[in-house]
Design a protein around this motif. Sequence first.
Motif, PDB file in Angstrom:
ATOM      1  N   GLU A  18       0.827  -1.205   0.000  1.00 48.44           N
ATOM      2  CA  GLU A  18       0.000   0.000   0.000  1.00 48.44           C
ATOM      3  C   GLU A  18       0.859   1.253   0.000  1.00 48.44           C
ATOM      4  O   GLU A  18       1.960   1.260   0.544  1.00 48.44           O
ATOM      5  N   ALA A  19       0.343   2.308  -0.627  1.00 51.18           N
ATOM      6  CA  ALA A  19       1.057   3.593  -0.678  1.00 51.18           C
ATOM      7  C   ALA A  19       0.050   4.696  -0.951  1.00 51.18           C
ATOM      8  O   ALA A  19      -1.111   4.427  -1.263  1.00 51.18           O
ATOM      9  N   ASP A  20       0.503   5.941  -0.844  1.00 53.82           N
ATOM     10  CA  ASP A  20      -0.351   7.058  -1.262  1.00 53.82           C
ATOM     11  C   ASP A  20      -0.544   7.027  -2.777  1.00 53.82           C
ATOM     12  O   ASP A  20      -1.637   7.234  -3.282  1.00 53.82           O
ATOM     13  N   VAL A  21       0.575   6.791  -3.482  1.00 49.65           N
ATOM     14  CA  VAL A  21       0.537   6.833  -4.945  1.00 49.65           C
ATOM     15  C   VAL A  21       1.316   5.653  -5.524  1.00 49.65           C
ATOM     16  O   VAL A  21       2.430   5.361  -5.074  1.00 49.65           O
ATOM     17  N   VAL A  22       0.726   4.997  -6.515  1.00 53.60           N
ATOM     18  CA  VAL A  22       1.437   3.971  -7.288  1.00 53.60           C
ATOM     19  C   VAL A  22       1.665   4.527  -8.690  1.00 53.60           C
ATOM     20  O   VAL A  22       0.739   5.062  -9.314  1.00 53.60           O
ATOM     21  N   ILE A  23       2.911   4.443  -9.155  1.00 53.03           N
ATOM     22  CA  ILE A  23       3.290   4.978 -10.465  1.00 53.03           C
ATOM     23  C   ILE A  23       3.763   3.821 -11.334  1.00 53.03           C
ATOM     24  O   ILE A  23       4.661   3.066 -10.944  1.00 53.03           O
ATOM     25  N   ALA A  50       7.522  10.630  -9.557  1.00 53.92           N
ATOM     26  CA  ALA A  50       7.940   9.968  -8.316  1.00 53.92           C
ATOM     27  C   ALA A  50       8.759  10.909  -7.448  1.00 53.92           C
ATOM     28  O   ALA A  50       8.535  11.001  -6.232  1.00 53.92           O
ATOM     29  N   GLU A  51       9.701  11.622  -8.051  1.00 54.94           N
ATOM     30  CA  GLU A  51      10.558  12.504  -7.250  1.00 54.94           C
ATOM     31  C   GLU A  51       9.738  13.633  -6.624  1.00 54.94           C
ATOM     32  O   GLU A  51       9.878  13.936  -5.432  1.00 54.94           O
ATOM     33  N   ILE A  52       8.879  14.259  -7.422  1.00 59.39           N
ATOM     34  CA  ILE A  52       8.106  15.398  -6.911  1.00 59.39           C
ATOM     35  C   ILE A  52       7.141  14.949  -5.808  1.00 59.39           C
ATOM     36  O   ILE A  52       7.031  15.599  -4.762  1.00 59.39           O
ATOM     37  N   LEU A  53       6.464  13.822  -5.999  1.00 55.86           N
ATOM     38  CA  LEU A  53       5.511  13.351  -4.989  1.00 55.86           C
ATOM     39  C   LEU A  53       6.232  12.873  -3.723  1.00 55.86           C
ATOM     40  O   LEU A  53       5.792  13.150  -2.606  1.00 55.86           O
ATOM     41  N   ALA A  54       7.344  12.149  -3.903  1.00 52.06           N
ATOM     42  CA  ALA A  54       8.080  11.657  -2.727  1.00 52.06           C
ATOM     43  C   ALA A  54       8.653  12.814  -1.916  1.00 52.06           C
ATOM     44  O   ALA A  54       8.606  12.812  -0.682  1.00 52.06           O
ATOM     45  N   LYS A  55       9.168  13.837  -2.620  1.00 51.65           N
ATOM     46  CA  LYS A  55       9.730  14.998  -1.911  1.00 51.65           C
ATOM     47  C   LYS A  55       8.653  15.789  -1.173  1.00 51.65           C
ATOM     48  O   LYS A  55       8.951  16.509  -0.230  1.00 51.65           O
ATOM     49  N   VAL A 115       5.327   6.624  -2.040  1.00 49.41           N
ATOM     50  CA  VAL A 115       5.287   6.353  -3.486  1.00 49.41           C
ATOM     51  C   VAL A 115       5.837   4.960  -3.774  1.00 49.41           C
ATOM     52  O   VAL A 115       6.876   4.578  -3.226  1.00 49.41           O
ATOM     53  N   VAL A 116       5.137   4.220  -4.644  1.00 45.56           N
ATOM     54  CA  VAL A 116       5.672   2.950  -5.153  1.00 45.56           C
ATOM     55  C   VAL A 116       5.784   3.053  -6.669  1.00 45.56           C
ATOM     56  O   VAL A 116       4.837   3.453  -7.348  1.00 45.56           O
ATOM     57  N   LEU A 117       6.946   2.716  -7.194  1.00 43.95           N
ATOM     58  CA  LEU A 117       7.208   2.695  -8.641  1.00 43.95           C
ATOM     59  C   LEU A 117       7.188   1.252  -9.130  1.00 43.95           C
ATOM     60  O   LEU A 117       7.774   0.373  -8.495  1.00 43.95           O
ATOM     61  N   VAL A 118       6.542   1.044 -10.279  1.00 45.03           N
ATOM     62  CA  VAL A 118       6.464  -0.294 -10.873  1.00 45.03           C
ATOM     63  C   VAL A 118       7.080  -0.232 -12.265  1.00 45.03           C
ATOM     64  O   VAL A 118       6.655   0.569 -13.102  1.00 45.03           O
ATOM     65  N   GLU A 119       8.080  -1.056 -12.514  1.00 50.93           N
ATOM     66  CA  GLU A 119       8.783  -1.066 -13.809  1.00 50.93           C
ATOM     67  C   GLU A 119       8.867  -2.502 -14.326  1.00 50.93           C
ATOM     68  O   GLU A 119       9.358  -3.393 -13.629  1.00 50.93           O
ATOM     69  N   SER A 172       3.194  18.508  -9.692  1.00 47.19           N
ATOM     70  CA  SER A 172       3.179  19.549  -8.657  1.00 47.19           C
ATOM     71  C   SER A 172       1.741  19.826  -8.238  1.00 47.19           C
ATOM     72  O   SER A 172       1.428  19.965  -7.056  1.00 47.19           O
ATOM     73  N   ARG A 173       0.849  19.861  -9.214  1.00 45.19           N
ATOM     74  CA  ARG A 173      -0.572  20.061  -8.908  1.00 45.19           C
ATOM     75  C   ARG A 173      -1.135  18.844  -8.155  1.00 45.19           C
ATOM     76  O   ARG A 173      -1.901  18.991  -7.199  1.00 45.19           O
ATOM     77  N   LEU A 174      -0.730  17.644  -8.590  1.00 42.74           N
ATOM     78  CA  LEU A 174      -1.222  16.426  -7.943  1.00 42.74           C
ATOM     79  C   LEU A 174      -0.761  16.360  -6.485  1.00 42.74           C
ATOM     80  O   LEU A 174      -1.534  15.985  -5.591  1.00 42.74           O
ATOM     81  N   ALA A 175       0.488  16.747  -6.234  1.00 39.95           N
ATOM     82  CA  ALA A 175       1.016  16.741  -4.858  1.00 39.95           C
ATOM     83  C   ALA A 175       0.173  17.657  -3.967  1.00 39.95           C
ATOM     84  O   ALA A 175      -0.198  17.273  -2.848  1.00 39.95           O
ATOM     85  N   GLN A 176      -0.157  18.838  -4.477  1.00 44.44           N
ATOM     86  CA  GLN A 176      -0.996  19.771  -3.694  1.00 44.44           C
ATOM     87  C   GLN A 176      -2.367  19.161  -3.425  1.00 44.44           C
ATOM     88  O   GLN A 176      -2.897  19.252  -2.314  1.00 44.44           O
TER      89      GLN A 176
END
Length: 530
Positions: free
Chosen positions: A30-35, A46-51, A56-60, A522-526
């Motif tokens: 679980e996380a706030d955001v999955v990318i 990922a960088e902007i949201l984590a900062k 944040v979880v990144l899936v590659e 940046s908008r999503l983080a806000q």
Amino acid sequence: MSFTDRITQGLESGWKVTEGATLTENQTVEADVVIVGTGAGGGTTAEILAKSGLSVVLVEEGRLYYQKDFKMDELTSYANLYQEGMSRATRDGSIAILQGRCVGGSTTVNWTSSFRTPDATLNYWGKRFGLDALSPEAMAPWFDGRETRHSMSPWEMDPNLNNDILRQGCEKLGYSWQIIPRNVKGCWNLGYCGAGCPTNAKQGALMTTIPGALDHNARLFHGLRAERLLINQDRIDSLQASAMASDGITPSGITVTLKARHFVVAASAIGSPGLLLRSGLPDPYGRVGKRSFIHPVNASVAQMPKLVDPFYGAPQSIYSDEFNFRNGVDGEAGYKLEVPPLHPAMAAGVVPGHGDTQAENLARLPWMQSVIALLRDGFHENSPGGTVSLRDDGSPVLDYPVTDYLWKGIRNAFYTMAEIQFAAGADRVRLMHLDSDWYATWADAKAAIDGFVMAPHRVRLFTAHQMGGCGMGSNPEESVVNGFGEHHHVSNLSVHDASVFPTSIGANPQLSVYALAARNSSRLAQRLQK
């Protein structure tokens, strides 16, 4: 090299990085955001949201390759770092698609060219798709910020001869040319950017935003394929993902369920529509996968009297926009002129002929020069792009019919490229067309191009730029997301990659993706912090 590289340092310091092949049981995260995706869009997000303090979880789907793996070896690099082992192509096999499949996505393997979205393109989007908020003036600070973050500036060293021949030909003919901005820091000028940078000079997502996100407690799963988003009413509840086995290609049978408040899809203009289609998300107007664009690329090669060594030095440093917007935004198909590097394996796949003919041609590789034309598609009613759909196994495929409008642009580009090479002193020129021979004069080349049959598989076409398929616009009847990448019908889903472009852009797309993703993240983080 004696210094420790950024990825090694991070892994040793305790970054949360998991390779799918090491998982032995199903799990839920679980996380706030999955990318989904770690390229230009996913890394920036990922960088902007984590900062901003969000988890944040990144899936590659690809794997984490870094300095220790980058050996300037074409064969292992293409097999490991590119989609479908660099054999990805359009549905009919007529257009080769070069696309990254690794942490950092295509920013790990691109040739570092870094252009802002042309003003003409942004203005067209405003007028045609109601995207007035993306005007050149409004986007300028976002371009500024990303140029700083990724160390982008015009290349300061002398161009290699491969690129300088484009400059020489343009000067002789009175065509404009410019120096390409590159996202590099301390570049060694080796020329093997397409095989992964062995010196960590390339400032793609792998060296910048991915470490930035991981430093701020983001978690990265690599070798993990996003299979489908599960929806509950108008919200995504979870992402179902499959771990890849140690070969990086076959699912191991282990699944990971990822739950989050918000989901960001940044899996590329082929991968993102593919994921949305597999997930069966609301698409009342049938827009997902439509208007997919690629910048179809054709090429010519020249034999030069001087040694060119087209495999050494910055791959791309000179370009010409003389023909890009010459006929207006929506007139005849415009094209941007650039130069590709010619490494032996790449050249073997590009230069026509096989057997003794190919051996004879490639024996002259050190004296060979090439020019490519990137056709700008999507601005004219006779250039509607292609369609991403799913194969029987659920994998995405691009069907891209080349229209008569584009064939005319491709023929025009052949004329231009040959003319430039002869003006720069070429001994002979060959067009990347199956009916082309080597021509010793511009008049002979021109006469031959006049007679070429323009058809799939006769003309050798390529692309490294995939765009569209989840187009943005103010009207949900003709777009998938709004100008902030927010899905029109799913409240906690955003798309942050080149799939949101409503047309192609007429320039190498990485900076456009970085800037749009920075603005929209940046908008999503806000939004999420509230």
